[in-house]
Scaffold this active site. Sequence first.
Site, short mmCIF file in Angstrom:
data_model
loop_
_atom_site.label_atom_id
_atom_site.label_comp_id
_atom_site.label_asym_id
_atom_site.label_seq_id
_atom_site.Cartn_x
_atom_site.Cartn_y
_atom_site.Cartn_z
N ASP A 53 -20.29 12.11 5.05
CA ASP A 53 -19.33 11.00 5.00
C ASP A 53 -19.94 9.90 4.16
O ASP A 53 -21.00 9.37 4.49
CB ASP A 53 -19.05 10.47 6.42
CG ASP A 53 -18.34 11.51 7.29
OD1 ASP A 53 -17.58 12.33 6.73
OD2 ASP A 53 -18.56 11.51 8.51
N ASP B 95 -8.10 19.37 13.65
CA ASP B 95 -8.91 18.70 14.66
C ASP B 95 -8.68 19.37 16.00
O ASP B 95 -7.54 19.57 16.41
CB ASP B 95 -8.52 17.21 14.77
CG ASP B 95 -9.04 16.42 13.59
OD1 ASP B 95 -9.92 16.92 12.88
OD2 ASP B 95 -8.55 15.29 13.37
#
Lengths: 196, 251
Positions: B130, B11
Amino acid sequence: MIGIINYGAGNIFSLTSALERVGIKYGIINSEADYQQYEKIIIPGVGHAGTAMRKLTDTGLVPVIKSSHKPTLGICVGMQLLTDFSEEGNSDLLGIIPLKTLRFNEAVSKKVPHMGWNQISPDPDSKLFTGIPQGTYFYFVHSYFIEFNTKFTAAICDYGIKLSAAIQKDNFYAVQFHPEKSGAMGERLLKNFADL
Amino acid sequence: MLSKRIIPCLDVKDGRTVKGINFVDLRDAGDPVELAWQYSEQGADELVFLDIAATHEKRKTTLDMVKAVAKQINIPFTIGGGISELKDAEALLNAGADKISINSAAVRNPQLIDDLAKAFGVQFVVLAVDTKSLPQGDIVHLNGGRIPTEIRTQDWVKEAEQRGAGEILLTSMDKDGTKSGFDSLLLKEVNDMLNIPVIASGGAGKEQDFIDVFQQSNVDAALAASVFHYGEILIPELKQLLKKNNIPVRI
């Protein structure tokens, strides 16, 4: 010094970065005058083979490449350009190595693109693969491939069928995988080419 | 033989990696290049950088990071986060990214997949999805899994493949963060439907989870973040174990 042919087919930043990492000097070729300044030539390339061929033709460099005796390395689509023809857009290519570039057939029942790390079996006599053992993994990403051929294949890869991971004819060398993305062994191959 | 890929996901915020990373001898745990290098040395097959605060203003910092990674790292990497236009993708390509991943922007404008594939080739376009299991089925969610859509995951991945996605990165929201293993059932269903590579994501907690997902779903790659960052799973050991279980890996 190596000259990289800059014809707008894909990005060459990764390639120039890899050459810098291993300390190989290079320059960029935009014209025939540039071409004459370098001892060795790299033809990179990603994307559509037919489009790449059109862009290469637009540079005016095709005759000089075809008649050249300089060690020349094609990478990925730059490899496919050396063959006679591609099924991608049914395109006529440089015709330097008498082979065809084919689409992966559904009968092979493998995923397309052929993407990821696959093992190769290099010809032990090929100087391009000096110090690179049988079974070494290289990073591939392509939807079209060059058929296996006993005369011109310098490294074999198996993806449901045997294909040419590398080909070689006289001063022309080419690899289907991306040496600039293939870890230490990819960098070794670039060094081998620089040392030819 | 084509190997199965192990992909650490980092990230990134403002060009720096966030989340704790506990490699030994790290000079700077927030430096994406140093972390990328550590992972490539350990045998990671590929890297994914997720730009969690991607906005137009911050884009320049990301581009500088991408350039630095491309200069120094010798394995492929993908950049995701905030890509909604061709020019975002082109800037990342020119900075040296091998692939980009798109998610919500593609759901809002599916034509984006076609346009990206046509402009840069299918190999450049990773569709991230997702997904969450709801009473009506497996449903695509937006904005990091917060907003449900009315789209079935199975329909969406098939459409994306037809439009020109070169790879699917499927994250199970039911599994993500639970460390209870990948969602092998759904992954198998999706993998069997498609003729492009599938990356499993969400749920990795222990080495056995990776063995299970490859054996049960035959996906092409498995992605994880925290188990790698916190050193709970070491890539060299994981790969040895996968090899012992006859899963082809690059060692």
